[in-house]
Structures are given as C-alpha cells and as structure tokens.
Motif scaffolding. Sequence first.
Motif, mmCIF file in Angstrom:
data_model
loop_
_atom_site.group_PDB
_atom_site.id
_atom_site.type_symbol
_atom_site.label_atom_id
_atom_site.label_comp_id
_atom_site.label_asym_id
_atom_site.label_seq_id
_atom_site.Cartn_x
_atom_site.Cartn_y
_atom_site.Cartn_z
ATOM 1 N N THR A 21 35.113 4.722 7.487
ATOM 2 C CA THR A 21 34.124 2.859 8.277
ATOM 3 C C THR A 21 34.499 3.652 9.674
ATOM 4 N N ASN A 48 30.818 7.707 -0.698
ATOM 5 C CA ASN A 48 31.033 8.592 0.453
ATOM 6 C C ASN A 48 30.849 9.448 0.331
ATOM 7 N N GLU A 97 31.445 -1.123 -0.179
ATOM 8 C CA GLU A 97 32.380 -1.383 0.832
ATOM 9 C C GLU A 97 31.986 -3.265 0.716
ATOM 10 N N GLN A 98 30.783 -3.091 0.559
ATOM 11 C CA GLN A 98 30.568 -5.044 1.239
ATOM 12 C C GLN A 98 30.486 -5.803 -0.521
ATOM 13 N N TYR A 139 30.626 -0.306 -7.079
ATOM 14 C CA TYR A 139 30.522 1.498 -6.560
ATOM 15 C C TYR A 139 29.916 2.421 -6.993
#
Length: 419
Positions: A5, A299, A363-364, A368
């Motif tokens: 991040t 990512n 992430e939010q 996934y």
Amino acid sequence: MNVTTAVRGAIAASFLITSTSALSAVTKDQVVEHYADLAHAVFADARITAQELDTSINTFLASPSEKGLADVKQAWLASRVPYQQTEVFRFGNAIVDDWEGQLNAWPLDEGLIDYVSADYQYELGNEGAQANIVANETLKIGATTLDVSTITPQAIADLNEVGGSEANVASGYHAIEFLLWGQDLNGTNAGAGERPYTDYVIGEGCTNGNCERRAEYLKAASALLVQDLEWMEKQWSASEKGNYRTELLADKADNGLRKMLFGMGSLSLGELAGERMKVALEANSTEDEHDCFSDNTHNSHYYNEQGIYNVYTGTYVRADGTLVDGPSIANLVEQKDKTAAKEIQKQFDMARTQVRKLVTSAEQDNQYFDQLIASNNPQGNKLVNETIVALVAQTGSIERAAGIVGIDSLSPDTADHEF
C-alpha cells in the motif's frame, strides 16, 4: 499500512509530478538506453529486497517465533513488489525469459517440496508430485534415484522440472512462499495458507516433522534467489563489460523498441490477461492463481501492470522512493501524434485503474482473487473479466503506439488464448 500500500502511494504521487513534465525531443537510441537503465534499477531493487528477505529468514530460523514468521512473510511480500515489475523485461529479451523460470515458475506441485494434505490435487502423471524432498534424503522419480541428503542452492536448482514435469518447481519465489505459508486449504473461500512457525522449531516442539531439513531448504531457496537476481542485475549494469546491456545498445534502436513494445504487449495480453487471469477464471481454479499460498495475487497482477506502465512512460519508483525518469516511448508517440498520445495514455490509465480494482476488492472488500474466480461468484467473475477486457484494450493501444513510432507487425504473444 502494509508495504505494498505504501509503495502504491509513492507511485501515484510520483506520476502526479511527472505527468506535468515533458522532455524535449528525444531519440529512439535515448529511449532504448533509458529502458536498460529502468531494467537495471528494477532488477537491483528485486535483488535488494531479496537480500532483505534472506536476512529476515536467517533471523527467524535462528529463533523461530510467530512474530518472526510474520516478519518473514512481510519481507516476502515486499520482495514481490519490484520483482513483478521486472516481468515486462522478460518478453522480448530471451536472456530474461530463459532465466525467469527458476525464480517465478508456477503453478507448482508443492508435494515435491514438503508435506501436503491427504486430498492434495496434483498434476496427473507427475511422478515427482509427492516426492517430499524435506522428508526424504533420496528420491525415486521414474527410473531415477536422486541423492538429496544435502540441501543446497545448486541441488534445488537441479531439481527443477525433475522427471520432465514443469509442475516440479523446487526453487524461486513460490517455493519460498509455500515454505512460509503452507497450502491454502480454503479453496475459493476466504483465507490463505496457515503454516505454523513450529514447522521450523528444531528438536522438541517441531511440528509435522523434519524441521531441520525444512529450515535448510528455506535457507537454500532464499540463497539461490539472491544469487540469481545478482546475476541478472549485472546483465543490465552500465559498469559491466560484455553483458546483455552492451549487446542491446549495440543493436539498432528499432530492434530495441520492438523488444520493449513486444514485452509490454505480451505481458498485457498472453501472460496477464491470459495465463494469469483467463485460465484461472474459466477453470475456477485456485491452483492457477499466481500467488496462491499467500493470497497476494491481486498485488502481483497490479505490479505486473505497473511494470508495463513503467516502460511506456519511462518512469519507475524505486523501493526507497527514488524516482527514475527519462526518455520514453510515450515521448516518441507524442512527438509524432499528440492526439494519439493522449488517447493511448488514457487507455493505459484506464487499464491501471481497472487492475487496481482487484487490489481494492482484496484490501477493502476482503474479496481476494481466489474468491473472485469462484463459480458461484458472478460479481467477482465480472470484475476479473472486465480486467481481462481492459488488458486486451491496452494491448491494442500498445500496438497502436508501435505503429506510430515505426514498429510494424508487433504481434504480441497470445499464449494461445483467444480474446
């Protein structure tokens, strides 16, 4: 804030700065030379973060603890940030493509390396799929008996594709990932691998047996990773003689530009849209997600896309936050056709924004990549499919840019996928 991040924030901030700056007229030779500079910087960062991972592993193994394992996992995640941005150099540069498998091959039959669950699904016909190097000092694969009593970097390298199967991956990021996280037994449900730190406790307290050999394997795999990255960094260094950089810059600039554009297009289309997204989505297969043990796939995809963007714009944010900036394909396009340059830039920005949605989902929304590809997740499937569509469109813009700068018939690799 996690490391990925923080790096994404630095990337976003730097592009706000560079988007207002324009270089004076640049030449094709300058663009190719800067491409080599970018490659050197990103491979140097991959080597630096791999060394930091290696240090973290050695610290953890000296006194295994739950926190120590968590620290190593963070170091592994940090090491993936620059490495995934190197993959754009793989396609078009045979020296990188021939080398890459030892560092990033996937999917892998993890039963080759260590213990797995009783219902482990492996590649049919792979005689090495359950060899379990950690538990056995000799392996019998087909008619061949192998001595693995001593686990060294070279021994691990020699075991890659043992028995003729590409699924037999003994080294690289994903072998290390498996040794840190263990199998992800959650399927398309939430959760990553949950290997206990006690798998590395020597003597009393060791879980799942063979803790000493497991530690030896982890150390050897990490040492090999660093060695391989050191070698590739030198191939792009301006201070080395007779390396790949020298060969690239001695060639015609148009040949260098073709390698750049082919690399961007092939990663965008055949590899990222195809092998890394389309295959997993169509098969609803968690075994085919890229960082499948750690659930870091979002990512990996993001930084692959970032690598494509880096080469087009001639920019790269180093692991320490330093900005590398110079003559780019984007500059060449703008010099030829300002309107087209704006349209192509817009397409790149749309693709990056779309891939970024995979990160936001993880992430939010706690959804996934392995959950997004589940057969019973239509919204997740839609998100992944829209990302594939954006990458295909981006590839069209890469081909358009190629034509504008005088590179015809680019034909990016589709990896035999139809889009």
